[in-house]
Write a protein that holds these residues in place. Structure first.
Motif, PDB file in Angstrom:
ATOM      1  N   VAL A   1       0.865  -1.175   0.000  1.00  0.00           N
ATOM      2  CA  VAL A   1       0.000   0.000   0.000  1.00  0.00           C
ATOM      3  C   VAL A   1       0.905   1.230   0.000  1.00  0.00           C
ATOM      4  N   ILE A   2       0.721   2.093  -0.986  1.00  0.00           N
ATOM      5  CA  ILE A   2       1.556   3.284  -1.138  1.00  0.00           C
ATOM      6  C   ILE A   2       0.718   4.507  -0.796  1.00  0.00           C
ATOM      7  N   THR A   3       1.087   5.202   0.273  1.00  0.00           N
ATOM      8  CA  THR A   3       0.427   6.454   0.624  1.00  0.00           C
ATOM      9  C   THR A   3       1.419   7.594   0.389  1.00  0.00           C
ATOM     10  N   ARG A   4       0.965   8.811   0.604  1.00  0.00           N
ATOM     11  CA  ARG A   4       1.854   9.947   0.364  1.00  0.00           C
ATOM     12  C   ARG A   4       3.057   9.948   1.302  1.00  0.00           C
ATOM     13  N   GLN A   5       2.858   9.461   2.520  1.00  0.00           N
ATOM     14  CA  GLN A   5       3.928   9.535   3.514  1.00  0.00           C
ATOM     15  C   GLN A   5       4.722   8.244   3.641  1.00  0.00           C
TER      16      GLN A   5
ATOM     17  N   ALA B   1       8.200   6.804   1.818  1.00  0.00           N
ATOM     18  CA  ALA B   1       7.473   6.814   0.544  1.00  0.00           C
ATOM     19  C   ALA B   1       8.397   6.580  -0.640  1.00  0.00           C
ATOM     20  N   SER B   2       9.654   6.991  -0.536  1.00  0.00           N
ATOM     21  CA  SER B   2      10.610   6.820  -1.632  1.00  0.00           C
ATOM     22  C   SER B   2      10.866   5.353  -1.949  1.00  0.00           C
ATOM     23  N   ALA B   3      10.531   4.457  -1.004  1.00  0.00           N
ATOM     24  CA  ALA B   3      10.749   3.029  -1.235  1.00  0.00           C
ATOM     25  C   ALA B   3       9.843   2.476  -2.325  1.00  0.00           C
ATOM     26  N   ALA B   4       8.826   3.240  -2.724  1.00  0.00           N
ATOM     27  CA  ALA B   4       7.923   2.780  -3.781  1.00  0.00           C
ATOM     28  C   ALA B   4       8.529   2.954  -5.162  1.00  0.00           C
ATOM     29  N   LYS B   5       9.629   3.681  -5.241  1.00  0.00           N
ATOM     30  CA  LYS B   5      10.185   4.018  -6.543  1.00  0.00           C
ATOM     31  C   LYS B   5      11.334   3.085  -6.910  1.00  0.00           C
ATOM     32  N   GLY B   6      11.380   2.731  -8.173  1.00  0.00           N
ATOM     33  CA  GLY B   6      12.526   2.000  -8.709  1.00  0.00           C
ATOM     34  C   GLY B   6      13.337   2.928  -9.585  1.00  0.00           C
ATOM     35  N   GLY B   7      13.627   2.493 -10.816  1.00  0.00           N
ATOM     36  CA  GLY B   7      14.389   3.334 -11.716  1.00  0.00           C
ATOM     37  C   GLY B   7      13.537   4.092 -12.714  1.00  0.00           C
ATOM     38  N   ILE B   8      12.226   3.837 -12.730  1.00  0.00           N
ATOM     39  CA  ILE B   8      11.314   4.553 -13.622  1.00  0.00           C
ATOM     40  C   ILE B   8      10.535   5.578 -12.796  1.00  0.00           C
ATOM     41  N   PRO B   9      10.613   6.854 -13.138  1.00  0.00           N
ATOM     42  CA  PRO B   9       9.891   7.882 -12.371  1.00  0.00           C
ATOM     43  C   PRO B   9       8.398   7.858 -12.680  1.00  0.00           C
ATOM     44  N   VAL B  10       7.691   6.925 -12.051  1.00  0.00           N
ATOM     45  CA  VAL B  10       6.312   6.622 -12.416  1.00  0.00           C
ATOM     46  C   VAL B  10       5.403   7.839 -12.288  1.00  0.00           C
TER      47      VAL B  10
ATOM     48  N   ALA C   1      14.715   8.049  -8.312  1.00  0.00           N
ATOM     49  CA  ALA C   1      14.850   7.101  -9.420  1.00  0.00           C
ATOM     50  C   ALA C   1      16.260   7.134  -9.987  1.00  0.00           C
ATOM     51  N   GLY C   2      16.812   8.333 -10.154  1.00  0.00           N
ATOM     52  CA  GLY C   2      18.168   8.443 -10.681  1.00  0.00           C
ATOM     53  C   GLY C   2      19.194   7.809  -9.765  1.00  0.00           C
TER      54      GLY C   2
END
Length: 217
Positions: free
Chosen positions: A86-90, A108-117, A159-160
């Motif tokens: 579950v991804i929330t803003r925080q 929240a940054s843990a939801a990101k991989g290498g693509i800036p979704v 992402a970068g």
């Protein structure tokens, strides 16, 4: 003489109005599509696959909100685990699928991989600014460019930085006639390790969904 000039002017105007419009470049077509898209928040079904060669490393499926802070609900599957996310803003919350225990919390940054979704239009503009090729033979239109982690960091720092071990990223994005990015693919190259391919597909666009902090049950 005045009459002749007036008639000549009408003839020139008629010729001009009947002439074909200037052909837009592929890059301009993409820019026009991105500029025309509705900027209201919406949701999309997500399927994200990460693999190395024929071997799949990770599969994520679910629904996320776009044109807004990245939020949503997904299921994340690897060889070692399958987790509900579950991804929330925080925060990002994760726990093993099918269980009812306490959710693990992450930034929240843990939801990101290498693509800036959540910054896909900016990502496509970045590609256009780095000698992108635009392939218009079919719909949706495909854009491709070679980027570096530093390039991607200028659009999305997280992402970068997630891509920082890479030497180069061959990026592709598909933009439909409504201006939405419906697919993104990255071929991630390393100095000594095997390449990794990451593909994000977005479908079934609907209104934004409500996402709140999960509770154990």
């Amino acid at each position: 003489m005045t009459l002749i000039l007036a008639v000549s002017g009408l003839m020139l105007s008629a010729c001009a109005s009947g002439s074909p419009a200037p052909t837009r470049s592929g890059r301009q077509v993409v820019r026009d599509r991105l500029a025309a898209v509705d900027d209201a928040p919406y949701s999309a079904a997500l399927r994200a696959v990460t693999q190395s060669g024929p071997g799949r490393l990770q599969l994520m499926v679910g629904r996320i909100n776009l044109n807004a802070p990245l939020t949503g609900r997904t299921t994340d599957k690897t060889e070692r685990y399958t987790e509900d996310v579950v991804i929330t803003r925080q925060k990002v919350y994760r726990r093993a699928s099918g269980t009812h225990g306490v959710w693990q919390e992450f930034p929240a940054s843990a939801a990101k991989g290498g693509i800036p979704v959540d910054r896909l239009p900016q990502y496509v503009h970045l590609m256009l600014g780095h000698s992108a090729s635009v392939h218009r033979g079919s719909e949706p239109v495909r854009v491709s460019a070679r980027l570096t982690p530093k390039d991607i960091e200028s659009v999305d720092r997280t992402a970068g930085r997630n891509l920082s071990p890479a030497t180069a990223i061959d990026a592709e994005a598909w933009i439909d006639e409504a201006g939405r990015i419906v697919r993104v693919r990255q071929e991630i190259h390393f100095a000594s390790d095997p390449d990794i391919q990451a593909t994000l597909t977005l479908t079934d666009f609907k209104s934004a969904i409500s996402v709140s902090t999960p509770v154990a049950r």
